[in-house]
Write an enzyme that holds these catalytic residues in place. Structure first.
Site, PDB file in Angstrom:
ATOM      1  N   ASP A   1       0.812  -1.228   0.000  1.00 34.60           N
ATOM      2  CA  ASP A   1       0.000   0.000   0.000  1.00 34.60           C
ATOM      3  C   ASP A   1       0.840   1.269   0.000  1.00 34.60           C
ATOM      4  O   ASP A   1       0.461   2.263  -0.634  1.00 34.60           O
ATOM      5  CB  ASP A   1      -0.902   0.027   1.238  1.00 34.60           C
ATOM      6  CG  ASP A   1      -1.890  -1.105   1.244  1.00 34.60           C
ATOM      7  OD1 ASP A   1      -2.115  -1.694   0.161  1.00 34.60           O
ATOM      8  OD2 ASP A   1      -2.419  -1.424   2.319  1.00 34.60           O
TER       9      ASP A   1
HETATM   10  N1  LIG Z   1       2.037   1.208  10.613  1.00 36.54           N
HETATM   11  C1  LIG Z   1       0.882   1.460  11.201  1.00 36.54           C
HETATM   12  O1  LIG Z   1       0.839   2.082  12.261  1.00 36.54           O
HETATM   13  C2  LIG Z   1      -0.396   0.951  10.607  1.00 36.54           C
HETATM   14  C3  LIG Z   1      -1.508   0.853  11.431  1.00 36.54           C
HETATM   15  C4  LIG Z   1      -2.704   0.404  10.863  1.00 36.54           C
HETATM   16  C5  LIG Z   1      -2.758   0.095   9.519  1.00 36.54           C
HETATM   17  N2  LIG Z   1      -1.666   0.216   8.737  1.00 36.54           N
HETATM   18  C6  LIG Z   1      -1.749  -0.071   7.302  1.00 36.54           C
HETATM   19  O2  LIG Z   1      -0.870  -1.093   6.951  1.00 36.54           O
HETATM   20  C7  LIG Z   1      -0.441  -0.896   5.598  1.00 36.54           C
HETATM   21  C8  LIG Z   1       1.047  -0.937   5.603  1.00 36.54           C
HETATM   22  O3  LIG Z   1       1.534  -0.966   4.294  1.00 36.54           O
HETATM   23  P1  LIG Z   1       2.698  -1.911   3.866  1.00 36.54           P
HETATM   24  O4  LIG Z   1       3.040  -1.502   2.486  1.00 36.54           O
HETATM   25  O5  LIG Z   1       3.754  -1.909   4.885  1.00 36.54           O
HETATM   26  O6  LIG Z   1       2.087  -3.359   3.923  1.00 36.54           O
HETATM   27  P2  LIG Z   1       0.855  -3.953   3.116  1.00 36.54           P
HETATM   28  O7  LIG Z   1       0.265  -2.962   2.196  1.00 36.54           O
HETATM   29  O8  LIG Z   1      -0.020  -4.560   4.146  1.00 36.54           O
HETATM   30  O9  LIG Z   1       1.510  -5.029   2.201  1.00 36.54           O
HETATM   31  C9  LIG Z   1       2.294  -6.044   2.727  1.00 36.54           C
HETATM   32  C10 LIG Z   1       2.716  -6.932   1.614  1.00 36.54           C
HETATM   33  O10 LIG Z   1       3.718  -7.781   2.092  1.00 36.54           O
HETATM   34  C11 LIG Z   1       3.595  -9.034   1.417  1.00 36.54           C
HETATM   35  N3  LIG Z   1       4.055 -10.096   2.304  1.00 36.54           N
HETATM   36  C12 LIG Z   1       3.392 -10.649   3.356  1.00 36.54           C
HETATM   37  N4  LIG Z   1       4.127 -11.588   3.929  1.00 36.54           N
HETATM   38  C13 LIG Z   1       5.296 -11.643   3.219  1.00 36.54           C
HETATM   39  C14 LIG Z   1       6.450 -12.459   3.319  1.00 36.54           C
HETATM   40  N5  LIG Z   1       6.589 -13.371   4.286  1.00 36.54           N
HETATM   41  N6  LIG Z   1       7.444 -12.251   2.437  1.00 36.54           N
HETATM   42  C15 LIG Z   1       7.321 -11.323   1.462  1.00 36.54           C
HETATM   43  N7  LIG Z   1       6.228 -10.552   1.315  1.00 36.54           N
HETATM   44  C16 LIG Z   1       5.232 -10.725   2.197  1.00 36.54           C
HETATM   45  C17 LIG Z   1       2.142  -9.179   1.084  1.00 36.54           C
HETATM   46  O11 LIG Z   1       2.025  -9.695  -0.245  1.00 36.54           O
HETATM   47  P3  LIG Z   1       2.021 -11.283  -0.512  1.00 36.54           P
HETATM   48  O12 LIG Z   1       0.970 -11.814   0.376  1.00 36.54           O
HETATM   49  O13 LIG Z   1       1.801 -11.392  -1.952  1.00 36.54           O
HETATM   50  O14 LIG Z   1       3.398 -11.726  -0.098  1.00 36.54           O
HETATM   51  C18 LIG Z   1       1.582  -7.755   1.104  1.00 36.54           C
HETATM   52  O15 LIG Z   1       1.209  -7.288  -0.172  1.00 36.54           O
HETATM   53  C19 LIG Z   1      -0.984   0.423   5.137  1.00 36.54           C
HETATM   54  O16 LIG Z   1      -2.152   0.246   4.363  1.00 36.54           O
HETATM   55  C20 LIG Z   1      -1.350   1.090   6.448  1.00 36.54           C
HETATM   56  O17 LIG Z   1      -2.390   2.022   6.310  1.00 36.54           O
HETATM   57  C21 LIG Z   1      -0.464   0.622   9.282  1.00 36.54           C
END
Ligand SMILES: NC(=O)c1ccc[n+]([C@@H]2O[C@H](COP(=O)([O-])OP(=O)(O)OC[C@H]3O[C@@H](n4cnc5c(N)ncnc54)[C@H](OP(=O)(O)O)[C@@H]3O)[C@@H](O)[C@H]2O)c1
Ligand SMILES: NC(=O)c1ccc[n+]([C@@H]2O[C@H](COP(=O)([O-])OP(=O)(O)OC[C@H]3O[C@@H](n4cnc5c(N)ncnc54)[C@H](OP(=O)(O)O)[C@@H]3O)[C@@H](O)[C@H]2O)c1
Lengths: 478, 97, 478, 97
Positions: free
Chosen positions: A401
């Site tokens: 994301d």
């Molecule tokens: N940081 C905060 O405080 C917080 C709090 C609440 C919500 N959020 C939300 O969390 C999201 C964070 O974004 P992000 O880009 O860090 O993560 P993300 O959008 O959740 O994407 C994570 C990606 O990692 C891949 N993945 C999962 N396990 C894996 C593994 N073992 N090896 C390789 N790839 C793996 C997944 O794809 P595959 O399954 O294809 O591998 C997934 O597409 C945002 O939408 C944010 O709004 C964050």
């Protein structure tokens, strides 16, 4: 002079030297907490901040134990030993990726303590307390118990004991509001008629239930925001305890914690471009799983670890973008090795940190710091975004994301308006992930389908390990 | 609004403003340690718990107090330790090997 | 619920609704003052900050007038009218360059008020007050009266009523310390024996004398730092009044003011690379006049307004460095015209602001803002210093110390270590001043003797006016 | 140290910390208005002066109170007015002519 005055006063006011000492210890303790948070503002002073907080807490404990009300030390000693026995392993054996769960669990403990103290206070002195104290106890008990079960639910969702999916049903908000209204009404009635003590168990029960119901409709991935909010509630309930006991130290420490929780949850909401109500009532994660079906039709380019190693080796500058995937696969130490190997070859490697990458505010910073990556290599989003066009490779590791360009362009996207890292502006984009599934927000990512993007399919830890092996000349086949 | 309430309100308002000022200056880098540190500080409810557990007012109150002491002391110990453990990881320069 | 409790309480505690209202008004007032300073942090919200402060003060006044102690409104009304009649012209007719004097004078007024209230309080209730209240009154009176005469002295020095030169004599610090020690001793004795009221006039007299003696050894040019410090004292004395009257609003407002004064004087000392002790006991300005004798021997290049206009016109980028000389000659409006004329010709004109240019913190900003120069053209020292090498002309207008390169290189210079504006790095340097005399610190400036430096001798206002005339084609001879 | 002193100390300490946090964020650009604004705020000693001038405790006290009211009210009025006058001068964009 002032000291003289104090001593002279004592004879008149009947306050003992011990009481003065306690007052003084509490004041210093409050200053300790303030300095603690102040020093936490920068990594170079942060550990001093922890020391200040510890001293503050120590003074608070010593001061309290000297109070004349305390006549019986046996149970205290036993409870302290049990508490320490529970707290130490909770801190030292926990993996860094489990920090969100741990935080949720400890909020539950803290809130339970506040609830219990308020309850006992009511049963012991309810009929003689002032309305002000009763009102404060009401706040303390309601905030305490709802935070208790709420935090336990959050813990369960994060730890996987309970499904992370939001559970939604029609009229849910109505039910929740009803339960909350009922418990507030009882609390209000008890303030006016403190002798109606038989209603108190109902207050407790309703509030406990409300805590559970409050969390049910929220998706597991929204838990970090909720945890920050519950942190704030736990602080406010400590503050309420301070109002009830007329103890300024409790009020101050609670207020500091309360604002901290509130600020952090606001920051998270902002960085995700969502509103509070959307987090609390949105059932956001519900949509997440459903959308990612039709994706595989468009074609992507996928390359092997050997090719990846070669391309990285031949570039001048690399920006690594870590995300949630790096956290779950615990790949940070392998990433560190990659950083070392590339740096040794003269490649300029930096890390781009998105404020909500991962699932906790500052999640990536802690993980990369754990892997000994110097923090001046971790660059904030605002600073690094202008650097991508001059960068050879943007290496996305388990992020999704936070690099999705549709946040900039597609008004219909649920993440529209969320600030993102401009990985798509780099000369070449590489994305490590296991498959084509979506991230937290459940939306398709056009970045993966760009001409200059290579997909590196595999578990982040394993894949990076392979790349590192290639770089160090020890080929996988050996 | 009696005098003690007025005083408490002043203290609360000032502390809340101060918290806002101080915490909004914490760099994003340290938001996870911030959560665990404030968690430890909020365990100040230990003060109320200790008084309850030690004042021998009624057996049920002592038991509730003792449970509250154990729960909040676990937070005190755990919160400070894990914060320090995290912060130890933040380094500016390459560690000597 | 809490409101209900409040009303219920009233019957018990005997507090009236009016008293509750006053408490509430004071709390909101305190919040108003806090928001006021918070909003002052940025120009876009600063005027809202003034509003918040005004509302806070209005609530404080209304609340106070409703107190049941106040039974007689006649004298209050008269005094308010007189106060307003004095305050309005002091604010609206004052020239911006006279702000330092005005500030000093108003500190004197505020401190006098605090001193009078403390004095009356002592004579009225001294024998029945607690030691705490007496101690607070002691602080209030000592801080109040010393700030009163001290501020009047500062006012006199700045306005030219008294010589700006530091007056030094042997054993001065010893005498001052003696007087201060005596007045503190009397205050301490009165706290313990409040019946010895005949000593009180001595306390007042000694403190008033101390205020005068404190300022005598300080040079006129150090007055701004001293004024900031006296501002802090005035605040602390208001805080002490709050301790004496058990009024939280006074404590808060006083503490805010006290820290503000302290912070500002520390900032000024730092920017001048001097210590507090050096300012307070140094007699700094004494050396100033003596050193500038041997200068004229080295040769400088001086050019005419015509040549200046030509060179400015033909440059691409100009950085203007204003200093104290621009303030005294009131040249800011002419500088504005110069800025307009050059901008119209496509020259990029910016202003470099040194934190202690002029004689007040932020002095240059206020003057240039008065002349309607947009504040995004005013660049702080730290930001603009790297821009000088790429700049065609650095135009220094009545500044001296803040561009003196010896602060970087000459360890024996009194300003060694003071951060300066790197005007000497520009392609060409132009300096507008009347002659070769030194600036505030009294040291020679090598910048004037560099090959690339042109001296533009004349009064800043007149000289810039001539240049502007040249630029607009209306030649001086017409 | 009686209760009211303890309360006052808490309020003072918190307000001083808060003042430090808030004021150290004021940009250098606005240091002169800051001085005149805090000058106006410090004129809060008006509260004590009003009580003294209005409580008719003794003629000399009323006179001293009235002088104190006039002196601090001059600061209130003057301080806010001149601050606003200065701030009105700060503009981001070129004024339309
Ligand atoms: N940081 C905060 O405080 C917080 C709090 C609440 C919500 N959020 C939300 O969390 C999201 C964070 O974004 P992000 O880009 O860090 O993560 P993300 O959008 O959740 O994407 C994570 C990606 O990692 C891949 N993945 C999962 N396990 C894996 C593994 N073992 N090896 C390789 N790839 C793996 C997944 O794809 P595959 O399954 O294809 O591998 C997934 O597409 C945002 O939408 C944010 O709004 C964050
Ligand atoms: N801003 C503060 O808060 C503050 C507070 C305390 C002390 N200070 C000190 O004040 C100094 C400020 O430095 P600065 O560079 O602004 O001033 P400066 O070093 O005092 O120099 C001012 C120069 O302006 C010239 N000048 C005077 N009247 C003039 C006129 N009518 N037209 C043209 N030029 C005129 C003078 O030279 P001629 O006589 O040859 O014309 C003098 O050399 C620093 O040393 C600083 O430490 C500042």
């Amino acid at each position: 002079m002032s000291l003289l005055a104090t001593v002279a006063e004592e004879a008149v006011s009947g306050r003992t030297t011990v009481e003065n000492f306690i007052d003084f210890a509490y004041l210093i303790s409050a200053i300790g907490f303030i300095m603690s948070l102040k020093w936490l503002s920068h990594p170079s002073t942060a550990r001093k901040g922890v020391k200040a907080g510890e001293i503050g807490m120590l003074l608070a404990i010593i001061g309290t134990l000297m109070k004349h009300e305390i006549v019986e030390y046996r149970w205290i000693a036993i409870a302290l030993v049990i508490g320490a026995a529970g707290g130490v392993p909770l801190a030292l054996l926990m993996k860094m990726t489990a920090v969100p769960q741990r935080t949720a669990f400890s909020h539950a403990l803290g809130a339970l303590a506040a609830g219990l103290v308020g309850t006992a206070e009511f049963y012991l002195h309810g009929d003689t307390l002032s309305k002000v104290a009763l009102t404060a106890i009401g706040f303390e008990v309601v905030l305490g118990y709802l935070t208790f079960t709420g935090s336990l639910m959050a813990f369960g969702k994060l730890q996987g004991f309970i499904t992370g999916k939001p559970i939604l049903y029609p009229g849910q908000n109505f039910v929740n509001l009803g339960i909350f209204g009922a418990s507030v009404a009882i609390a209000g009635y008890l303030v006016v008629n403190p002798t109606a003590a038989h209603l108190f168990p109902w207050l407790i029960a309703l509030t406990l239930v409300f805590g559970v119901f409050l969390i049910i409709p929220i998706g597991g991935a929204d838990m970090p925001t909720v945890i920050a909010l519950l942190n704030g509630y736990a602080g406010l309930s400590a503050s309420a305890m301070g109002f009830a006991l007329d103890n300024k130290l409790l009020i101050i420490a609670g207020a500091l914690d309360g604002t901290s929780g509130l600020i952090l949850s606001i920051i998270m909401c902002k960085a995700m471009n969502r509103s509070f109500t959307n987090v609390l009532f949105g059932g956001f994660g519900a949509v997440a799983q459903s959308k990612s079906g039709a994706v595989e039709e468009r074609s992507v380019r996928s390359i092997s670890p050997e090719e990846t190693a070669q391309m990285l080796e031949n570039s001048d500058s690399v920006i690594i973008i870590p995300g949630y995937g790096m956290a779950v696969s615990q790949a940070q130490h392998k990433v560190r090795e990659l950083y070392d190997a590339l740096s040794k070859r003269g490649v300029d490697v930096r890390f781009a940190i998105h404020p909500v990458a991962g699932r906790m505010p500052g999640h990536m910073n802690v993980l990369l710091a754990e892997a000994d990556i110097p923090y001046d290599r971790l660059i904030d989003m605002d600073e690094i975004n202008s650097e991508f066009p001059q960068t050879d490779v943007a290496l996305v590791i388990g992020a999704n994301d936070v690099v999705n360009p549709s946040a900039r362009t597609d008004k219909t996207s649920p993440i529209y308006g969320m600030p993102i890292l401009n990985a798509d502006a780099a000369q070449t984009v590489m994305v490590v992930k296991r498959g084509m599934s979506a991230g937290f927000a459940g939306v398709e990512n056009d970045l993966f389908f760009m001409d200059k993007t290579m997909m590196l399919f595999g578990d982040a830890k394993g894949y990076i390990a392979d790349v590192v092996k290639e770089l160090s000349g020890v080929h996988a086949g050996h | 609004m009696d005098d003690s309430l007025t005083n408490s309100l002043y203290v609360f308002v000032l502390a809340a403003f101060l918290g806002y000022q101080v915490i909004s200056r914490v760099s994003v880098l340290l938001h996870t340690p911030l959560m665990s540190l404030t968690n430890a500080i909020a365990a100040i409810s230990l003060v109320g718990s200790l008084i309850l557990a030690g004042s021998a007012q009624a057996p049920y109150a002592t038991v509730m107090g003792a449970v509250a002491v154990a729960a909040s002391f676990a937070n005190v110990v755990g919160g400070f330790l894990i914060t320090d453990r995290m912060l130890k990881m933040f380094k500016t320069r390459e560690p000597a090997k």
